[in-house]
Design a protein around this motif. Structure first.
Motif, mmCIF file in Angstrom:
data_model
loop_
_atom_site.group_PDB
_atom_site.id
_atom_site.type_symbol
_atom_site.label_atom_id
_atom_site.label_comp_id
_atom_site.label_asym_id
_atom_site.label_seq_id
_atom_site.Cartn_x
_atom_site.Cartn_y
_atom_site.Cartn_z
ATOM 1 N N ILE A 1 0.872 -1.177 0.000
ATOM 2 C CA ILE A 1 0.000 0.000 0.000
ATOM 3 C C ILE A 1 0.907 1.225 0.000
ATOM 4 O O ILE A 1 1.833 1.320 0.797
ATOM 5 N N HIS A 2 0.661 2.151 -0.889
ATOM 6 C CA HIS A 2 1.502 3.339 -1.022
ATOM 7 C C HIS A 2 0.835 4.588 -0.429
ATOM 8 O O HIS A 2 1.461 5.341 0.306
ATOM 9 N N ALA A 3 -0.426 4.799 -0.760
ATOM 10 C CA ALA A 3 -1.105 6.017 -0.308
ATOM 11 C C ALA A 3 -2.607 5.870 -0.540
ATOM 12 O O ALA A 3 -3.074 4.884 -1.109
ATOM 13 N N TYR A 4 -3.319 6.874 -0.098
ATOM 14 C CA TYR A 4 -4.763 6.955 -0.324
ATOM 15 C C TYR A 4 -5.084 8.362 -0.803
ATOM 16 O O TYR A 4 -4.363 9.305 -0.486
ATOM 17 N N TYR A 5 -6.151 8.494 -1.564
ATOM 18 C CA TYR A 5 -6.616 9.817 -1.937
ATOM 19 C C TYR A 5 -8.140 9.800 -2.044
ATOM 20 O O TYR A 5 -8.748 8.738 -2.223
ATOM 21 N N LYS A 6 -8.729 10.963 -1.901
ATOM 22 C CA LYS A 6 -10.176 11.103 -2.016
ATOM 23 C C LYS A 6 -10.542 11.325 -3.474
ATOM 24 O O LYS A 6 -9.880 12.084 -4.179
ATOM 25 N N ARG A 7 -11.584 10.660 -3.906
ATOM 26 C CA ARG A 7 -12.074 10.784 -5.282
ATOM 27 C C ARG A 7 -13.559 11.097 -5.220
ATOM 28 O O ARG A 7 -14.296 10.469 -4.462
ATOM 29 N N SER A 8 -13.977 12.051 -6.013
ATOM 30 C CA SER A 8 -15.404 12.369 -6.082
ATOM 31 C C SER A 8 -16.099 11.359 -6.968
ATOM 32 O O SER A 8 -15.582 10.974 -8.016
ATOM 33 N N VAL A 9 -17.265 10.925 -6.515
ATOM 34 C CA VAL A 9 -18.119 10.055 -7.319
ATOM 35 C C VAL A 9 -19.520 10.637 -7.319
ATOM 36 O O VAL A 9 -19.997 11.131 -6.308
ATOM 37 N N ASP A 10 -20.134 10.604 -8.465
ATOM 38 C CA ASP A 10 -21.482 11.135 -8.619
ATOM 39 C C ASP A 10 -22.437 9.957 -8.701
ATOM 40 O O ASP A 10 -22.467 9.239 -9.701
ATOM 41 N N ILE A 11 -23.178 9.737 -7.635
ATOM 42 C CA ILE A 11 -24.101 8.620 -7.578
ATOM 43 C C ILE A 11 -25.502 9.171 -7.354
ATOM 44 O O ILE A 11 -25.745 9.882 -6.379
ATOM 45 N N PHE A 12 -26.397 8.837 -8.279
ATOM 46 C CA PHE A 12 -27.779 9.302 -8.219
ATOM 47 C C PHE A 12 -27.846 10.823 -8.102
ATOM 48 O O PHE A 12 -28.568 11.375 -7.289
ATOM 49 N N LYS A 13 -27.020 11.488 -8.935
ATOM 50 C CA LYS A 13 -26.994 12.954 -9.016
ATOM 51 C C LYS A 13 -26.522 13.623 -7.722
ATOM 52 O O LYS A 13 -26.763 14.789 -7.491
ATOM 53 N N ARG A 14 -25.849 12.873 -6.878
ATOM 54 C CA ARG A 14 -25.284 13.439 -5.654
ATOM 55 C C ARG A 14 -23.791 13.151 -5.631
ATOM 56 O O ARG A 14 -23.362 12.038 -5.904
ATOM 57 N N SER A 15 -23.004 14.167 -5.316
ATOM 58 C CA SER A 15 -21.557 14.005 -5.285
ATOM 59 C C SER A 15 -21.119 13.520 -3.902
ATOM 60 O O SER A 15 -21.563 14.030 -2.882
ATOM 61 N N HIS A 16 -20.261 12.504 -3.903
ATOM 62 C CA HIS A 16 -19.731 11.920 -2.670
ATOM 63 C C HIS A 16 -18.224 11.776 -2.819
ATOM 64 O O HIS A 16 -17.687 11.851 -3.912
ATOM 65 N N LYS A 17 -17.558 11.506 -1.708
ATOM 66 C CA LYS A 17 -16.117 11.227 -1.727
ATOM 67 C C LYS A 17 -15.897 9.786 -1.294
ATOM 68 O O LYS A 17 -16.541 9.297 -0.369
#
Length: 149
Positions: free
Chosen positions: A50-66
């Motif tokens: 494991i090297h690192a982690y990062y937050k990614r935005s995902v758009d699920i059901f027209k709502r943005s999440h991380k």
């Protein structure tokens, strides 16, 4: 970019609850790493950490999440790669299902986001996941890892 394919697809109940979605992602990533099936596209090694982690935005059901994405590092050559799961589209906040719904006009264009999706992926005639990924990945290499249960 490494994409984990799973026989058990992510259902809407999991996607709608971000805690469940994160747990689903974490479980697939852990299984993929521990299976020894991930081959480095640069040196063909199977030795990762494991090297690192990062937050990614995902758009699920027209709502943005991380969601927290895991990056792994090849212990042989030192290259790092993000691990995504099969319904995620690299370099995009939308998921595969939304791309299909917009391109096949199953979802009406209600905003510029839908218009962008239709323009970017509208030329694809074979709407399978790998075709969408190929269009999205620019010139980056994507490695697909198949998990079986």
């Amino acid at each position: 970019m490494i994409i984990v394919e799973n026989e058990e697809k992510c259902n809407k109940e999991i996607k709608f609850n971000m805690e469940k979605y994160q747990r689903y992602y974490n479980k697939l990533v852990k299984t993929a790493i521990s299976s020894g099936n991930i081959e480095c596209p640069d040196c063909q090694s199977h030795d990762w950490s494991i090297h690192a982690y990062y937050k990614r935005s995902v758009d699920i059901f027209k709502r943005s999440h991380k969601i927290t994405i895991t990056r792994i590092k090849c212990n042989e050559c030192g290259k790092t790669h993000a691990i995504l799961i099969e319904d995620m589209v690299p370099y995009s906040i939308v998921d595969y299902d939304l791309v299909i719904r917009v391109c096949l006009r199953l979802q009406s264009m209600t905003d510029s986001h839908d218009f962008y999706i239709r323009n970017k992926y509208g030329g694809i005639t074979d709407f399978n996941y790998k075709s969408i990924i190929k269009e999205s990945c620019r010139k980056q290499i994507c490695v697909f890892i198949k998990l079986t249960t």
